[in-house]
Scaffold this motif. Structure first.
Motif, mmCIF file in Angstrom:
data_model
loop_
_atom_site.group_PDB
_atom_site.id
_atom_site.type_symbol
_atom_site.label_atom_id
_atom_site.label_comp_id
_atom_site.label_asym_id
_atom_site.label_seq_id
_atom_site.Cartn_x
_atom_site.Cartn_y
_atom_site.Cartn_z
ATOM 1 N N ARG A 44 3.361 -8.538 -8.959
ATOM 2 C CA ARG A 44 2.599 -8.494 -7.720
ATOM 3 C C ARG A 44 1.626 -7.319 -7.675
ATOM 4 O O ARG A 44 0.903 -7.151 -6.709
ATOM 5 N N SER B 183 -1.686 -5.189 -8.420
ATOM 6 C CA SER B 183 -3.069 -5.464 -8.791
ATOM 7 C C SER B 183 -3.481 -4.506 -9.893
ATOM 8 O O SER B 183 -2.792 -3.543 -10.195
ATOM 9 N N ARG C 202 -6.653 -3.651 -1.618
ATOM 10 C CA ARG C 202 -5.740 -4.652 -1.076
ATOM 11 C C ARG C 202 -5.478 -4.306 0.375
ATOM 12 O O ARG C 202 -5.581 -3.164 0.795
ATOM 13 N N SER C 203 -5.123 -5.323 1.158
ATOM 14 C CA SER C 203 -4.843 -5.119 2.581
ATOM 15 C C SER C 203 -3.421 -4.624 2.754
ATOM 16 O O SER C 203 -2.589 -4.708 1.843
ATOM 17 N N GLU C 204 -3.133 -4.119 3.975
ATOM 18 C CA GLU C 204 -1.778 -3.657 4.264
ATOM 19 C C GLU C 204 -0.769 -4.786 4.120
ATOM 20 O O GLU C 204 0.360 -4.572 3.724
ATOM 21 N N MET C 205 -1.168 -6.001 4.460
ATOM 22 C CA MET C 205 -0.249 -7.134 4.408
ATOM 23 C C MET C 205 0.178 -7.442 2.970
ATOM 24 O O MET C 205 1.199 -8.061 2.746
ATOM 25 N N GLU C 206 -0.616 -7.032 1.982
ATOM 26 C CA GLU C 206 -0.296 -7.337 0.604
ATOM 27 C C GLU C 206 0.575 -6.269 -0.049
ATOM 28 O O GLU C 206 1.050 -6.448 -1.156
ATOM 29 N N LYS C 207 0.754 -5.138 0.629
ATOM 30 C CA LYS C 207 1.518 -4.059 0.023
ATOM 31 C C LYS C 207 3.004 -4.382 -0.011
ATOM 32 O O LYS C 207 3.507 -5.200 0.759
ATOM 33 N N GLY D 132 -0.556 -0.475 -4.362
ATOM 34 C CA GLY D 132 0.177 -1.732 -4.196
ATOM 35 C C GLY D 132 1.471 -1.555 -3.431
ATOM 36 O O GLY D 132 2.097 -2.537 -3.033
#
Length: 312
Positions: free
Chosen positions: A7, A9, A15-20, A89
């Motif tokens: 997961r 990058s 990347r957005s906070e939602m992707e962390k 990430g």
């Protein structure tokens, strides 16, 4: 490989906070907690694992969980930097503490904000003291599964453990398993002796050589002070070769005892009934009133127990 690498990058990618990623710093799926609870007190085991009474979590354990969450985030970000990955990430350590605190607020209640502050202060101070990590981080909260064979019956039991981190000494190449421990005030050396006798560390030292071979350099404790002047120590866990060799025997005896007690009223398992067990370093056992008065008394928040410890 590190559990979350798919997961991540590439370095420098936004990347957005939602992707962390928020690392799961909780118990492993087949942890030793059942066995350690039984070894601590069979009655406590029954309250927790058979009757499943919802006892309140002691404040030092809340603080420890929040601290470990932050250190897991720090470890993951350090791992990423050491391996040319994007540390963004993973949530920053203090953000990870906040996220866990809000998630567990319904369970932890009024103590969560005080303990959150103490955990964040310790993490911030630690980061200031250790700007860079010399040793290489191999794993963070990685699940290791191992099978224990009883020496008398030949039966097997499967468990998992999630070490806080697994690290490799940058000079010697030794692979070691450290565990984060916090303490307040003056650190007592006999506490370190106790860790050498603890099932968590006995397990590390039993399966560690089986996983890492001759590179395994044992278990360590990374101590972080919660109060000024803050103390940081990285020390080996004292050797307990006898207990490490007896680890399968200890497991077998505990599991067979639990099997023998299956079907018994969970309020009538054998209690430890010992002052050093019923009142430990975190204060009274959460079940002390339930044991004293019976099933009519439900779970009690240990912070609400008027327990007098000073002399007259």
């Amino acid at each position: 490989d590190f559990a979350c690498t798919p997961r991540l990058s590439s370095a420098g990618e936004g990347r957005s906070e939602m992707e962390k990623i928020l690392i799961d710093a909780g118990p492993s799926p087949k942890s030793l907690h059942r066995v350690t609870d039984a070894l601590f007190c069979l009655q406590w085991y029954a309250y927790r694992h058979v009757a499943k009474l919802p006892f309140a979590t002691a404040r030092p354990l809340i603080r420890g969980a929040l601290f470990h969450q932050g250190m897991a985030q720090l470890g993951a970000r350090t791992w990423a930097r050491q391996n040319g990955r994007d540390p963004e990430g993973y949530y920053e350590p203090l953000v990870g503490v906040d996220l866990l605190a809000e998630r567990e607020r319904p369970r932890w209640g009024v103590h969560v904000d005080t303990e959150r502050g103490a955990a964040k202060d310790a993490i911030t101070a630690y980061q200031g003291a250790f700007q860079t990590e010399r040793d290489r981080i191999l794993h963070v909260e990685h699940v290791f599964e191992f099978v224990v064979k009883g020496p008398r019956t030949g039966r097997t039991w499967t468990y998992t453990q999630k070490p806080d981190v697994v690290m490799q000494d940058s000079y010697t190449g030794e692979i070691y398993i450290p565990d984060w421990k916090t303490f307040s005030g003056h650190y007592k050396e006999d506490t370190l002796t106790g860790y050498g006798m603890d099932m968590q560390f006995l397990a590390f030292q039993w399966w560690g050589p089986r996983v890492f071979g001759k590179q395994f350099g044992g278990a360590r404790v990374h101590l972080v002070g919660l109060t000024e002047p803050r103390v940081y120590k990285k020390v080996p866990v004292p050797a307990s070769p006898n207990l490490v060799s007896r680890f399968p025997e200890i497991i077998e005896d505990a599991e067979l005892t639990l099997e023998r007690l299956e079907g018994r009223d969970p309020f009538h398992y054998p209690p430890a009934a010992n002052e050093r067990t019923c009142v430990g370093r975190y204060g009274p056992c959460p079940a002390v009133q339930t044991c004293a008065w019976g099933r009519s008394v439900g779970p009690v928040d240990p912070a609400l127990i008027n327990f007098r410890t000073e002399g007259l």
